[in-house]
Design a protein around this motif. Structure first.
Motif, PDB file in Angstrom:
ATOM      1  N   MET A 181       0.835  -1.202   0.000  1.00  0.00           N
ATOM      2  CA  MET A 181       0.000   0.000   0.000  1.00  0.00           C
ATOM      3  C   MET A 181       0.872   1.256   0.000  1.00  0.00           C
ATOM      4  O   MET A 181       0.618   2.216  -0.728  1.00  0.00           O
ATOM      5  N   LEU A 182       1.905   1.245   0.816  1.00  0.00           N
ATOM      6  CA  LEU A 182       2.835   2.372   0.852  1.00  0.00           C
ATOM      7  C   LEU A 182       3.531   2.552  -0.494  1.00  0.00           C
ATOM      8  O   LEU A 182       3.689   3.678  -0.987  1.00  0.00           O
ATOM      9  N   THR A 197       2.450   1.708  -3.418  1.00  0.00           N
ATOM     10  CA  THR A 197       1.487   2.226  -4.395  1.00  0.00           C
ATOM     11  C   THR A 197       1.379   3.743  -4.291  1.00  0.00           C
ATOM     12  O   THR A 197       1.370   4.455  -5.307  1.00  0.00           O
ATOM     13  N   VAL A 198       1.319   4.242  -3.068  1.00  0.00           N
ATOM     14  CA  VAL A 198       1.265   5.699  -2.866  1.00  0.00           C
ATOM     15  C   VAL A 198       2.541   6.349  -3.381  1.00  0.00           C
ATOM     16  O   VAL A 198       2.501   7.398  -4.041  1.00  0.00           O
ATOM     17  N   GLN A 199       3.670   5.713  -3.116  1.00  0.00           N
ATOM     18  CA  GLN A 199       4.963   6.278  -3.528  1.00  0.00           C
ATOM     19  C   GLN A 199       5.062   6.415  -5.048  1.00  0.00           C
ATOM     20  O   GLN A 199       5.464   7.472  -5.558  1.00  0.00           O
ATOM     21  N   GLY A 224       1.225   7.762  -6.666  1.00  0.00           N
ATOM     22  CA  GLY A 224       1.015   9.120  -6.159  1.00  0.00           C
ATOM     23  C   GLY A 224       1.956  10.118  -6.804  1.00  0.00           C
ATOM     24  O   GLY A 224       1.557  11.246  -7.143  1.00  0.00           O
ATOM     25  N   VAL A 237       8.290  12.617  -4.007  1.00  0.00           N
ATOM     26  CA  VAL A 237       7.388  11.504  -3.678  1.00  0.00           C
ATOM     27  C   VAL A 237       7.947  10.186  -4.184  1.00  0.00           C
ATOM     28  O   VAL A 237       7.905   9.165  -3.483  1.00  0.00           O
ATOM     29  N   GLN A 263       2.779  12.989   2.918  1.00  0.00           N
ATOM     30  CA  GLN A 263       3.262  11.606   2.908  1.00  0.00           C
ATOM     31  C   GLN A 263       3.365  11.031   4.321  1.00  0.00           C
ATOM     32  O   GLN A 263       3.012   9.873   4.546  1.00  0.00           O
ATOM     33  N   ILE A 311      -0.348  10.350   5.291  1.00  0.00           N
ATOM     34  CA  ILE A 311      -0.913   9.169   4.624  1.00  0.00           C
ATOM     35  C   ILE A 311      -0.257   7.892   5.141  1.00  0.00           C
ATOM     36  O   ILE A 311      -0.925   6.886   5.393  1.00  0.00           O
ATOM     37  N   GLY A 312       1.070   7.939   5.302  1.00  0.00           N
ATOM     38  CA  GLY A 312       1.775   6.767   5.819  1.00  0.00           C
ATOM     39  C   GLY A 312       1.271   6.360   7.191  1.00  0.00           C
ATOM     40  O   GLY A 312       1.030   5.173   7.459  1.00  0.00           O
ATOM     41  N   ILE A 345      -2.193   4.782   6.899  1.00  0.00           N
ATOM     42  CA  ILE A 345      -2.098   3.393   6.439  1.00  0.00           C
ATOM     43  C   ILE A 345      -1.579   2.499   7.567  1.00  0.00           C
ATOM     44  O   ILE A 345      -2.109   1.421   7.826  1.00  0.00           O
ATOM     45  N   LEU A 377       7.152   5.954   4.379  1.00  0.00           N
ATOM     46  CA  LEU A 377       6.650   6.718   3.241  1.00  0.00           C
ATOM     47  C   LEU A 377       7.145   8.157   3.247  1.00  0.00           C
ATOM     48  O   LEU A 377       7.430   8.732   2.195  1.00  0.00           O
TER      49      LEU A 377
END
Length: 305
Positions: free
Chosen positions: A64-65, A67-69, A72, A95, A233, A236-237, A240, A254
Protein backbone atom coordinates in the motif's frame (compact mmCIF):
# COMPACT_ATOMS: atom_id res chain seq x y z
CA UNK A 1 21.09 15.09 35.81
CA UNK A 2 23.19 12.11 34.67
CA UNK A 3 24.57 11.37 31.20
CA UNK A 4 21.70 9.24 29.84
CA UNK A 5 19.10 11.75 31.05
CA UNK A 6 20.98 14.60 29.38
CA UNK A 7 21.20 12.68 26.09
CA UNK A 8 17.47 11.96 26.20
CA UNK A 9 16.75 15.63 26.84
CA UNK A 10 19.04 16.67 23.99
CA UNK A 11 17.81 14.13 21.40
CA UNK A 12 14.83 16.12 20.03
CA UNK A 13 17.12 19.10 19.46
CA UNK A 14 19.90 17.23 17.67
CA UNK A 15 18.30 17.46 14.22
CA UNK A 16 17.53 21.23 14.39
CA UNK A 17 21.07 21.85 15.67
CA UNK A 18 22.47 19.81 12.78
CA UNK A 19 20.41 21.79 10.24
CA UNK A 20 21.57 25.12 11.70
CA UNK A 21 25.20 23.96 11.65
CA UNK A 22 24.85 22.88 8.02
CA UNK A 23 23.42 26.29 7.14
CA UNK A 24 26.13 28.23 8.98
CA UNK A 25 29.02 26.09 7.71
CA UNK A 26 27.80 25.57 4.14
CA UNK A 27 30.97 27.04 2.63
CA UNK A 28 33.08 24.38 4.39
CA UNK A 29 30.91 21.35 3.64
CA UNK A 30 32.66 20.60 0.36
CA UNK A 31 35.71 19.44 2.32
CA UNK A 32 33.78 16.68 4.13
CA UNK A 33 31.10 15.72 1.58
CA UNK A 34 32.99 12.52 0.78
CA UNK A 35 32.06 11.25 4.28
CA UNK A 36 28.37 10.92 3.40
CA UNK A 37 28.63 7.44 1.84
CA UNK A 38 30.62 6.15 4.82
CA UNK A 39 28.15 7.63 7.31
CA UNK A 40 25.25 5.95 5.50
CA UNK A 41 27.11 2.64 5.40
CA UNK A 42 27.85 2.74 9.15
CA UNK A 43 24.28 3.77 10.04
CA UNK A 44 22.77 0.92 8.07
CA UNK A 45 25.39 -1.60 9.20
CA UNK A 46 24.63 -0.86 12.88
CA UNK A 47 20.88 -0.97 12.22
CA UNK A 48 21.02 -4.24 10.24
CA UNK A 49 23.03 -5.83 13.06
CA UNK A 50 19.96 -5.38 15.25
CA UNK A 51 17.66 -7.20 12.82
CA UNK A 52 17.02 -10.92 12.62
CA UNK A 53 16.65 -11.67 8.87
CA UNK A 54 13.70 -13.95 9.70
CA UNK A 55 11.79 -10.89 10.96
CA UNK A 56 11.93 -9.12 7.57
CA UNK A 57 8.69 -9.98 5.77
CA UNK A 58 6.60 -8.43 3.03
CA UNK A 59 3.06 -7.46 3.99
CA UNK A 60 -0.01 -5.74 2.49
CA UNK A 61 0.93 -2.55 4.36
CA UNK A 62 4.22 -2.31 2.49
CA UNK A 63 2.56 -2.66 -0.91
CA UNK A 64 0.00 0.00 0.00
CA UNK A 65 2.83 2.37 0.85
CA UNK A 66 4.63 1.49 -2.38
CA UNK A 67 1.49 2.23 -4.40
CA UNK A 68 1.26 5.70 -2.87
CA UNK A 69 4.96 6.28 -3.53
CA UNK A 70 4.90 5.38 -7.24
CA UNK A 71 1.33 6.07 -8.40
CA UNK A 72 1.02 9.12 -6.16
CA UNK A 73 4.18 10.61 -7.64
CA UNK A 74 2.88 10.17 -11.20
CA UNK A 75 -0.57 11.56 -10.40
CA UNK A 76 0.90 14.67 -8.76
CA UNK A 77 3.25 15.21 -11.69
CA UNK A 78 0.48 15.08 -14.28
CA UNK A 79 -1.77 17.29 -12.13
CA UNK A 80 0.86 20.02 -11.65
CA UNK A 81 2.77 19.91 -14.96
CA UNK A 82 0.17 21.96 -16.92
CA UNK A 83 0.83 24.80 -14.43
CA UNK A 84 4.62 24.42 -14.04
CA UNK A 85 6.86 21.64 -15.30
CA UNK A 86 9.67 22.60 -12.89
CA UNK A 87 7.39 22.48 -9.83
CA UNK A 88 5.87 19.22 -11.08
CA UNK A 89 9.32 17.65 -11.41
CA UNK A 90 10.32 18.89 -7.95
CA UNK A 91 7.18 17.39 -6.41
CA UNK A 92 7.47 14.14 -8.39
CA UNK A 93 11.01 13.47 -7.21
CA UNK A 94 10.08 14.21 -3.57
CA UNK A 95 7.39 11.50 -3.68
CA UNK A 96 8.98 8.96 -6.01
CA UNK A 97 12.43 8.80 -4.43
CA UNK A 98 12.92 5.84 -2.07
CA UNK A 99 12.87 5.65 1.70
CA UNK A 100 15.82 7.28 3.42
CA UNK A 101 18.59 5.01 4.58
CA UNK A 102 18.23 6.68 7.98
CA UNK A 103 14.51 5.85 8.29
CA UNK A 104 15.27 2.76 10.45
CA UNK A 105 17.37 4.96 12.77
CA UNK A 106 14.53 7.43 13.39
CA UNK A 107 11.94 4.64 13.53
CA UNK A 108 13.92 2.90 16.27
CA UNK A 109 14.20 6.19 18.20
CA UNK A 110 10.41 6.63 17.95
CA UNK A 111 9.64 3.08 19.08
CA UNK A 112 8.40 1.77 15.72
CA UNK A 113 8.92 -1.65 14.16
CA UNK A 114 12.47 -1.88 12.87
CA UNK A 115 11.91 -5.03 10.74
CA UNK A 116 8.94 -3.44 8.97
CA UNK A 117 10.71 -0.22 8.05
CA UNK A 118 13.81 -2.13 6.94
CA UNK A 119 11.61 -4.37 4.76
CA UNK A 120 9.94 -1.32 3.22
CA UNK A 121 13.27 0.43 2.73
CA UNK A 122 14.54 -2.57 0.76
CA UNK A 123 11.31 -2.84 -1.27
CA UNK A 124 11.18 0.91 -1.94
CA UNK A 125 14.80 1.20 -3.03
CA UNK A 126 14.69 -1.87 -5.28
CA UNK A 127 11.48 -0.63 -6.93
CA UNK A 128 13.00 2.79 -7.60
CA UNK A 129 16.16 1.20 -8.99
CA UNK A 130 13.98 -0.71 -11.50
CA UNK A 131 11.50 2.04 -12.43
CA UNK A 132 13.60 5.20 -12.20
CA UNK A 133 15.33 4.94 -15.57
CA UNK A 134 12.20 4.77 -17.79
CA UNK A 135 10.16 7.21 -15.66
CA UNK A 136 12.88 9.84 -15.37
CA UNK A 137 13.69 9.50 -19.07
CA UNK A 138 10.02 10.12 -19.93
CA UNK A 139 9.57 13.04 -17.52
CA UNK A 140 12.93 14.74 -17.93
CA UNK A 141 13.64 13.94 -21.57
CA UNK A 142 17.21 12.99 -20.65
CA UNK A 143 19.64 12.23 -23.46
CA UNK A 144 21.00 9.31 -21.43
CA UNK A 145 19.68 5.98 -22.70
CA UNK A 146 17.38 3.89 -20.52
CA UNK A 147 19.87 1.01 -20.20
CA UNK A 148 22.73 3.37 -19.27
CA UNK A 149 20.43 5.19 -16.87
CA UNK A 150 19.41 1.92 -15.26
CA UNK A 151 23.03 0.94 -14.73
CA UNK A 152 23.90 4.36 -13.28
CA UNK A 153 20.91 4.34 -10.93
CA UNK A 154 21.52 0.75 -9.87
CA UNK A 155 25.13 1.63 -9.06
CA UNK A 156 23.86 4.47 -6.86
CA UNK A 157 21.05 2.63 -5.09
CA UNK A 158 22.07 -0.99 -4.56
CA UNK A 159 25.44 -0.49 -2.83
CA UNK A 160 23.84 1.83 -0.25
CA UNK A 161 21.43 -0.89 0.86
CA UNK A 162 22.89 -4.26 -0.11
CA UNK A 163 26.52 -3.91 1.01
CA UNK A 164 25.73 -2.97 4.66
CA UNK A 165 23.14 -5.77 4.76
CA UNK A 166 25.64 -8.35 3.47
CA UNK A 167 28.28 -7.08 5.91
CA UNK A 168 25.86 -7.38 8.85
CA UNK A 169 24.81 -10.91 7.84
CA UNK A 170 28.45 -11.92 7.41
CA UNK A 171 29.33 -10.62 10.87
CA UNK A 172 26.33 -12.47 12.32
CA UNK A 173 27.66 -15.72 10.84
CA UNK A 174 31.32 -15.17 11.76
CA UNK A 175 31.01 -13.59 15.21
CA UNK A 176 27.54 -13.50 16.80
CA UNK A 177 28.96 -11.88 19.94
CA UNK A 178 30.42 -8.92 18.04
CA UNK A 179 27.23 -8.79 15.96
CA UNK A 180 25.13 -8.38 19.14
CA UNK A 181 27.54 -5.76 20.49
CA UNK A 182 27.29 -3.69 17.30
CA UNK A 183 23.50 -4.06 17.22
CA UNK A 184 23.26 -2.70 20.75
CA UNK A 185 24.85 0.61 19.67
CA UNK A 186 21.73 2.00 17.98
CA UNK A 187 22.16 5.42 19.60
CA UNK A 188 25.37 5.85 17.59
CA UNK A 189 23.37 5.58 14.34
CA UNK A 190 21.27 8.56 15.38
CA UNK A 191 24.31 10.78 15.89
CA UNK A 192 25.90 9.61 12.65
CA UNK A 193 22.66 10.65 10.93
CA UNK A 194 22.95 14.10 12.54
CA UNK A 195 26.41 14.50 10.98
CA UNK A 196 25.01 13.40 7.60
CA UNK A 197 22.30 16.07 7.94
CA UNK A 198 24.94 18.78 8.49
CA UNK A 199 26.58 17.76 5.21
CA UNK A 200 23.28 17.44 3.30
CA UNK A 201 21.97 20.83 4.46
CA UNK A 202 25.31 22.51 3.72
CA UNK A 203 25.37 21.11 0.18
CA UNK A 204 21.76 22.19 -0.38
CA UNK A 205 22.42 25.74 0.80
CA UNK A 206 25.46 25.95 -1.48
CA UNK A 207 23.36 24.84 -4.45
CA UNK A 208 20.53 27.29 -3.77
CA UNK A 209 22.94 30.20 -3.29
CA UNK A 210 24.36 29.55 -6.75
CA UNK A 211 20.95 30.03 -8.37
CA UNK A 212 20.33 33.47 -9.99
CA UNK A 213 18.10 35.97 -8.15
CA UNK A 214 15.51 35.75 -10.94
CA UNK A 215 14.80 32.15 -9.86
CA UNK A 216 13.91 33.07 -6.25
CA UNK A 217 10.08 33.06 -6.74
CA UNK A 218 10.23 29.63 -8.38
CA UNK A 219 12.62 28.35 -5.71
CA UNK A 220 10.19 29.44 -2.99
CA UNK A 221 7.26 27.81 -4.79
CA UNK A 222 9.10 24.49 -5.20
CA UNK A 223 10.24 24.58 -1.56
CA UNK A 224 6.68 25.20 -0.32
CA UNK A 225 5.34 22.41 -2.56
CA UNK A 226 8.01 20.08 -1.15
CA UNK A 227 6.83 20.92 2.37
CA UNK A 228 3.23 20.17 1.44
CA UNK A 229 4.02 16.73 0.00
CA UNK A 230 6.35 15.99 2.94
CA UNK A 231 3.59 16.45 5.52
CA UNK A 232 1.08 14.71 3.23
CA UNK A 233 3.26 11.61 2.91
CA UNK A 234 3.87 11.35 6.64
CA UNK A 235 0.11 11.77 7.22
CA UNK A 236 -0.91 9.17 4.62
CA UNK A 237 1.77 6.77 5.82
CA UNK A 238 0.59 7.02 9.41
CA UNK A 239 -3.04 6.55 8.35
CA UNK A 240 -2.10 3.39 6.44
CA UNK A 241 0.03 2.19 9.35
CA UNK A 242 -2.84 2.73 11.80
CA UNK A 243 -4.71 -0.09 10.04
CA UNK A 244 -1.86 -2.45 10.94
CA UNK A 245 -1.04 -1.09 14.39
CA UNK A 246 2.22 0.56 13.31
CA UNK A 247 1.82 4.25 12.50
CA UNK A 248 5.47 5.05 13.19
CA UNK A 249 7.07 2.61 10.73
CA UNK A 250 4.59 3.36 7.94
CA UNK A 251 4.88 7.12 8.43
CA UNK A 252 8.69 7.04 8.40
CA UNK A 253 8.78 4.55 5.53
CA UNK A 254 6.65 6.72 3.24
CA UNK A 255 7.59 10.17 4.51
CA UNK A 256 11.32 10.03 5.19
CA UNK A 257 13.11 10.23 1.86
CA UNK A 258 16.58 9.59 0.50
CA UNK A 259 17.03 13.26 -0.43
CA UNK A 260 20.68 12.86 -1.41
CA UNK A 261 19.63 10.38 -4.11
CA UNK A 262 16.66 12.59 -5.08
CA UNK A 263 18.94 15.61 -5.60
CA UNK A 264 21.21 13.47 -7.80
CA UNK A 265 18.20 12.28 -9.81
CA UNK A 266 17.05 15.88 -10.37
CA UNK A 267 20.49 17.19 -11.33
CA UNK A 268 21.16 14.26 -13.69
CA UNK A 269 17.80 13.63 -15.37
CA UNK A 270 15.49 16.61 -14.74
CA UNK A 271 15.66 20.40 -14.84
CA UNK A 272 18.34 21.14 -12.20
CA UNK A 273 16.08 23.63 -10.41
CA UNK A 274 13.81 20.68 -9.53
CA UNK A 275 16.53 19.65 -7.06
CA UNK A 276 15.37 22.53 -4.83
CA UNK A 277 12.44 20.24 -3.95
CA UNK A 278 14.45 17.49 -2.24
CA UNK A 279 16.89 20.10 -0.90
CA UNK A 280 13.99 21.82 0.91
CA UNK A 281 12.55 18.41 1.84
CA UNK A 282 15.62 17.86 4.04
CA UNK A 283 14.56 20.74 6.27
CA UNK A 284 10.86 19.82 6.25
CA UNK A 285 11.30 16.14 7.14
CA UNK A 286 13.85 16.77 9.86
CA UNK A 287 11.77 19.55 11.40
CA UNK A 288 8.85 17.11 11.56
CA UNK A 289 11.08 14.33 12.90
CA UNK A 290 12.35 16.68 15.62
CA UNK A 291 8.75 17.33 16.69
CA UNK A 292 7.95 13.60 16.64
CA UNK A 293 11.03 12.84 18.76
CA UNK A 294 10.04 15.58 21.23
CA UNK A 295 6.48 14.27 21.48
CA UNK A 296 7.66 10.66 21.84
CA UNK A 297 10.07 11.60 24.62
CA UNK A 298 7.41 13.66 26.39
CA UNK A 299 4.91 10.78 26.24
CA UNK A 300 7.57 8.35 27.48
CA UNK A 301 8.31 10.56 30.49
CA UNK A 302 4.59 10.85 31.28
CA UNK A 303 4.14 7.06 31.15
CA UNK A 304 7.08 6.52 33.48
CA UNK A 305 5.88 9.04 36.05
Amino acid sequence: MNGPQFRQLLKPWILPIAMVMGFLCHNLIGYVSFLTQWLIFLMLFITFCRIDPKEIRLSPMLFMLLTVQVIGALLLYFAISPLSTDVAQGVFICVFCPTATAAPVITAALGGSLPRVVAYSLLSNITVAILAAPLLAAIGGSAIGIIDSGLLIGAKVFPLIIIPLIAALALRAVSPKVHRAVGSRQALSFYLWAVAIIIAVGNSVEFILREPASKIPEIILIAVAAGAVCFLQFFIGRRIGARYGDKVSAGQGLGQKNTVLAIWFALTYLNPIASVGPAAYIAWQNTLNSYLLYRHQKNTVIKRS
